[in-house]
Motif scaffolding. Structure first.
Motif: not given
Length: 485
Positions: A110-113, A358-361, A368-373
């Protein structure tokens, strides 16, 4: 505390109980200024303002949510102060010495996201500044790869790399950085609000944003009810609480450095309800003023600063928000996975190596930018995954153990936290059932009401906590009866 007989597979210096406790109220306060005062924090607050339909409703909803956050953070923080251990080690008390690796990895992923989301937000502020220059604007429009413009990719990688420099000397560097970065963004937020209020000619607590605009901006967020209705206000409070779901788990990573509970409470009272309400107030005023000035709803600070006539003011805003976003990334999304990955492989991975992973992930997630929206939807989906873990841990610590944990046993393979071969089956049953109702059913099926996902974190906490309490008390009762026989 010196741990006698610690297993090398459960112990390293980063995972050991805190020895130096110099995080006073100011440092705890700045954990929250760093965590909230970011582009994503502003974006969420401004988005939630739209659901409230008015300023008074917004402050009421955010105020209620902030008080809940304060209470929950104190619960977690007290455990950190008393035990001195980081989150993945505390999780061993409820999930088992080896089983704790699973909740640790969940928090790390989750932190990586979030790491990627915050880095993208910070780099976006720099992009918005640079494209005010024609050469950069042309380059941004003509070059594309990895699903982004060339300028976006370059800025993301630069911001991504700068964050790695902050953690070179461990948690003390983190403390020093946040003590400076947190207050800096408050100054910029006030400048932004004052600038827009002066330009609009008024300082307004009432919104002139038409209802049709509010409905259009909020239609895809999954929040029930029309803006300003009671259902929307409850949803706003719930989303605000859920936004902090990751830190409910690992706030003990920071609280363990506080000298006592009084320091923790003082830092939390200023950093959470007071700071959160004031920050949200400024976000609301800025959103109203920006609509008055530009005639459109601007939810991102970099969108607002990009419209400034003054290049200097725009540059100051972009750089300040970028630095502030680095602050939250280091506090919320670097420290936790650094400890979490270290917990899985303590012999091979220390604090810094865990953070690098974590930074590499996060870098690999960028295309893919799953946080957009929608900000609200992203917060709910991410937050709901951690509710069941929180429910199990808090029930175990406060209701089962009454706040008493044998800290040394957390580092031993043959101690009381071995359970079933290092795994506590009851904890996983409870968390698994909780996750079904908090994450799986609302996000991957239509079996539950549409509003369920907004409260997914709360359902996860309650369902997992209740099931764990029943299973654990039944097991303890059976063990007591067996011992008497």
């Amino acid at each position: 505390m010196t741990i006698q007989g610690a297993s090398p597979d459960l112990y390293n210096e980063d995972l050991a109980p805190a020895k130096v406790r110099n995080w006073g109220p100011f440092s705890i306060f700045n954990v929250w200024t760093s965590d909230v005062h970011s582009l994503w924090g502003y974006y969420l607050a401004a988005s939630l303002f739209l659901f409230c339909g008015g300023f008074v409703n917004f402050i009421i909803a955010i105020g209620i949510g902030s008080l809940i956050i304060y209470a929950l953070m104190n619960m977690v923080g007290y455990a950190g102060v008393k035990t001195g251990v980081p989150y993945p080690v505390l999780a061993r008390a409820s999930f088992g010495i080896w089983g704790a690796n699973i909740p640790a990895l969940v928090r790390a992923v989750v932190a990586c996201f979030w790491y990627g989301a915050q880095t993208a937000a910070a780099s976006g502020a720099i992009v918005a500044l640079l494209i005010r220059t024609q050469w950069f604007a042309d380059f941004n429009a003509s070059t594309h790869f990895l699903g982004h413009t060339g300028l976006e990719v370059i800025c993301f990688v630069v911001i991504w790399g700068l964050q790695l420099l902050i953690i070179q000397n461990g948690m003390e560097t983190v403390r020093r950085f946040q003590d400076w970065a947190g207050p800096a963004v408050w100054v910029m937020m006030l400048i932004l609000a004052i600038y827009l209020c002066v330009k609009s000619g008024r300082f307004a607590f009432t919104s002139d944003i038409p209802m049709d605009v509010l409905l259009d901006k909020t239609k895809d967020a999954g929040v029930p009810g029309t803006p300003g209705s009671w259902t929307s206000l409850f949803a706003v409070a719930a989303i605000w609480v859920t936004y902090f779901s990751a830190l409910y788990l690992n706030f003990c990573d920071f609280a363990r450095y506080a000298p006592d509970k009084a320091s923790l409470r003082k830092g939390n009272i200023w950093g959470l309800p007071i700071n959160l309400i004031l920050f949200s107030l400024v976000a609301g005023v800025t959103t109203i003023a920006a609509f008055d000035v530009y005639g459109e709803v601007l939810l991102h600070p970099d969108q607002i600063s990009a419209k400034f006539d003054s290049w200097f003011l725009a540059a100051l805003a972009a750089l300040t928000f970028a630095v502030a976003t680095l602050g939250i990334n280091v506090v919320a999304n670097f420290v936790s996975p650094a400890f979490d990955f270290s917990n899985v492989f303590p012999r091979q991975i220390d604090f810094k190596k865990g953070g690098y992973i974590a930074a590499v992930i996060a870098l690999l997630l960028y295309p893919f930018a799953p946080w957009e929206g929608s900000a609200a939807s992203f917060v709910n989906i991410i937050g709901a995954t951690m509710g069941p873990i929180f429910g199990v841990m808090m029930v175990d610590y406060y209701l089962i153990r009454k706040g008493e944990v044998d800290v040394e046993a957390l580092y031993r393979e043959d101690g009381e936290f071995r359970f079933q071969g290092g795994w506590h089956v009851n904890a996983f049953i409870a968390a698994g059932i909780g996750a079904i109702f908090s994450s799986i059913l609302p996000n991957f099926t239509n079996w539950l009401p549409s509003w369920w996902g907004v409260y997914g974190w709360f359902f996860g906490v309650a369902i997992a906590g209740i099931i764990y309490y029943v299973l654990r008390t039944a097991a303890l009762g059976a063990g007591a009866r067996t011992a008497k026989a």
